[in-house]
Design a protein around this motif. Structure first.
Motif, PDB file in Angstrom:
ATOM      1  N   ARG A  32      65.175  37.328  60.298  1.00  0.00           N
ATOM      2  CA  ARG A  32      63.732  37.239  60.063  1.00  0.00           C
ATOM      3  C   ARG A  32      63.319  38.145  58.915  1.00  0.00           C
ATOM      4  O   ARG A  32      63.948  39.169  58.653  1.00  0.00           O
ATOM      5  N   GLU A  33      62.265  37.757  58.272  1.00  0.00           N
ATOM      6  CA  GLU A  33      61.727  38.528  57.148  1.00  0.00           C
ATOM      7  C   GLU A  33      61.390  39.950  57.585  1.00  0.00           C
ATOM      8  O   GLU A  33      61.657  40.913  56.866  1.00  0.00           O
ATOM      9  N   ARG A  34      60.840  40.100  58.765  1.00  0.00           N
ATOM     10  CA  ARG A  34      60.477  41.447  59.240  1.00  0.00           C
ATOM     11  C   ARG A  34      61.714  42.308  59.483  1.00  0.00           C
ATOM     12  O   ARG A  34      61.668  43.530  59.363  1.00  0.00           O
ATOM     13  N   GLU A  35      62.854  41.690  59.827  1.00  0.00           N
ATOM     14  CA  GLU A  35      64.091  42.454  59.981  1.00  0.00           C
ATOM     15  C   GLU A  35      64.594  42.931  58.621  1.00  0.00           C
ATOM     16  O   GLU A  35      65.055  44.070  58.495  1.00  0.00           O
ATOM     17  N   LEU A  36      64.483  42.082  57.611  1.00  0.00           N
ATOM     18  CA  LEU A  36      64.848  42.495  56.256  1.00  0.00           C
ATOM     19  C   LEU A  36      63.967  43.650  55.791  1.00  0.00           C
ATOM     20  O   LEU A  36      64.450  44.620  55.209  1.00  0.00           O
ATOM     21  N   GLN A  37      62.676  43.555  56.064  1.00  0.00           N
ATOM     22  CA  GLN A  37      61.759  44.632  55.693  1.00  0.00           C
ATOM     23  C   GLN A  37      62.082  45.902  56.473  1.00  0.00           C
ATOM     24  O   GLN A  37      61.998  47.009  55.929  1.00  0.00           O
ATOM     25  N   GLY A  38      62.462  45.758  57.733  1.00  0.00           N
ATOM     26  CA  GLY A  38      62.853  46.913  58.535  1.00  0.00           C
ATOM     27  C   GLY A  38      64.083  47.595  57.958  1.00  0.00           C
ATOM     28  O   GLY A  38      64.159  48.825  57.896  1.00  0.00           O
ATOM     29  N   ILE A  39      65.058  46.803  57.508  1.00  0.00           N
ATOM     30  CA  ILE A  39      66.254  47.365  56.881  1.00  0.00           C
ATOM     31  C   ILE A  39      65.873  48.100  55.605  1.00  0.00           C
ATOM     32  O   ILE A  39      66.328  49.222  55.361  1.00  0.00           O
ATOM     33  N   GLU A  40      65.018  47.489  54.804  1.00  0.00           N
ATOM     34  CA  GLU A  40      64.588  48.132  53.554  1.00  0.00           C
ATOM     35  C   GLU A  40      63.909  49.471  53.831  1.00  0.00           C
ATOM     36  O   GLU A  40      64.218  50.482  53.193  1.00  0.00           O
ATOM     37  N   ARG A  41      63.025  49.512  54.801  1.00  0.00           N
ATOM     38  CA  ARG A  41      62.318  50.757  55.129  1.00  0.00           C
ATOM     39  C   ARG A  41      63.263  51.794  55.732  1.00  0.00           C
ATOM     40  O   ARG A  41      63.128  52.982  55.462  1.00  0.00           O
ATOM     41  N   LEU A  42      64.198  51.354  56.533  1.00  0.00           N
ATOM     42  CA  LEU A  42      65.177  52.270  57.119  1.00  0.00           C
ATOM     43  C   LEU A  42      66.017  52.932  56.030  1.00  0.00           C
ATOM     44  O   LEU A  42      66.211  54.155  56.041  1.00  0.00           O
ATOM     45  N   VAL A  43      66.480  52.171  55.083  1.00  0.00           N
ATOM     46  CA  VAL A  43      67.334  52.688  54.009  1.00  0.00           C
ATOM     47  C   VAL A  43      66.592  53.730  53.177  1.00  0.00           C
ATOM     48  O   VAL A  43      67.204  54.683  52.693  1.00  0.00           O
ATOM     49  N   ARG A  44      65.298  53.604  53.033  1.00  0.00           N
ATOM     50  CA  ARG A  44      64.507  54.587  52.276  1.00  0.00           C
ATOM     51  C   ARG A  44      64.658  56.002  52.840  1.00  0.00           C
ATOM     52  O   ARG A  44      64.485  56.980  52.120  1.00  0.00           O
ATOM     53  N   HIS A  45      64.978  56.119  54.115  1.00  0.00           N
ATOM     54  CA  HIS A  45      65.145  57.432  54.746  1.00  0.00           C
ATOM     55  C   HIS A  45      66.477  58.087  54.402  1.00  0.00           C
ATOM     56  O   HIS A  45      66.685  59.258  54.690  1.00  0.00           O
ATOM     57  N   PHE A  46      67.385  57.320  53.812  1.00  0.00           N
ATOM     58  CA  PHE A  46      68.722  57.815  53.493  1.00  0.00           C
ATOM     59  C   PHE A  46      68.912  57.840  51.983  1.00  0.00           C
ATOM     60  O   PHE A  46      69.675  57.058  51.422  1.00  0.00           O
ATOM     61  N   ILE A  47      68.237  58.772  51.343  1.00  0.00           N
ATOM     62  CA  ILE A  47      68.274  58.900  49.890  1.00  0.00           C
ATOM     63  C   ILE A  47      69.666  59.300  49.425  1.00  0.00           C
ATOM     64  O   ILE A  47      70.165  58.817  48.414  1.00  0.00           O
ATOM     65  N   ASP A  48      70.307  60.176  50.178  1.00  0.00           N
ATOM     66  CA  ASP A  48      71.639  60.662  49.828  1.00  0.00           C
ATOM     67  C   ASP A  48      72.648  59.513  49.890  1.00  0.00           C
ATOM     68  O   ASP A  48      72.868  58.920  50.943  1.00  0.00           O
ATOM     69  N   GLU A  49      73.248  59.207  48.766  1.00  0.00           N
ATOM     70  CA  GLU A  49      74.225  58.121  48.681  1.00  0.00           C
ATOM     71  C   GLU A  49      75.478  58.403  49.503  1.00  0.00           C
ATOM     72  O   GLU A  49      76.273  57.500  49.751  1.00  0.00           O
ATOM     73  N   GLN A  50      75.668  59.644  49.916  1.00  0.00           N
ATOM     74  CA  GLN A  50      76.839  60.002  50.718  1.00  0.00           C
ATOM     75  C   GLN A  50      76.741  59.465  52.152  1.00  0.00           C
ATOM     76  O   GLN A  50      77.745  59.390  52.853  1.00  0.00           O
ATOM     77  N   VAL A  51      75.537  59.136  52.583  1.00  0.00           N
ATOM     78  CA  VAL A  51      75.364  58.568  53.922  1.00  0.00           C
ATOM     79  C   VAL A  51      75.890  57.132  53.884  1.00  0.00           C
ATOM     80  O   VAL A  51      75.372  56.299  53.138  1.00  0.00           O
ATOM     81  N   PRO A  52      76.927  56.842  54.661  1.00  0.00           N
ATOM     82  CA  PRO A  52      77.539  55.514  54.585  1.00  0.00           C
ATOM     83  C   PRO A  52      76.690  54.434  55.258  1.00  0.00           C
ATOM     84  O   PRO A  52      76.424  54.500  56.451  1.00  0.00           O
TER      85      PRO A  52
END
Length: 122
Positions: A32-52
């Motif tokens: 669902r589109e809202r799941e894609l948006q949720g993934i996008e927002r979640l990733v914003r919390h992990f700025i450090d590229e070292q987080v796998p």
């Protein structure tokens, strides 16, 4: 067969039509589109590229029980990270708690260590 996804790739290409092809190639046939948006927002919390964030299964279903998990990551040490995506600011906390308890039960059949999270994108 479902293959693991790179959440950073999804988040950085969410507006692109190619993301649908990427997900389809991984075996993610419906999202669902809202799941894609949720993934996008979640990733914003992990700025450090070292987080796998490269090896997450999206919409993983356990055989025989038809239990679906939003995001799952497994490692070779039999550890699992489960992230359930929500998109309502007023989502019932008791429902979240019950879902995580059930997820822990199901995942404990295949994992030694389990980390369970719920991410509410609102």
């Amino acid at each position: 067969m479902l293959k693991p996804a790179n959440l950073r790739k999804i988040a950085s290409n969410i507006e692109s039509e190619s993301i649908k092809h990427y997900l389809n190639d991984l075996g993610v046939l419906s999202i669902r589109e809202r799941e894609l948006q949720g993934i996008e927002r979640l990733v914003r919390h992990f700025i450090d590229e070292q987080v796998p964030l490269k090896f997450f299964y999206i919409g993983y279903s356990m055989p025989k029980i038809s239990k679906e998990f939003d995001l799952l990551a497994f490692d070779q040490m039999h550890r699992v990270v489960n992230i359930e995506l929500k998109s309502q600011a007023d989502y019932d906390e008791e429902k979240v708690r019950k879902q995580l308890i059930n997820n822990k039960y199901y995942l404990s059949q295949v994992a030694k260590e389990i980390k369970l999270f719920t991410y509410n994108s609102d």
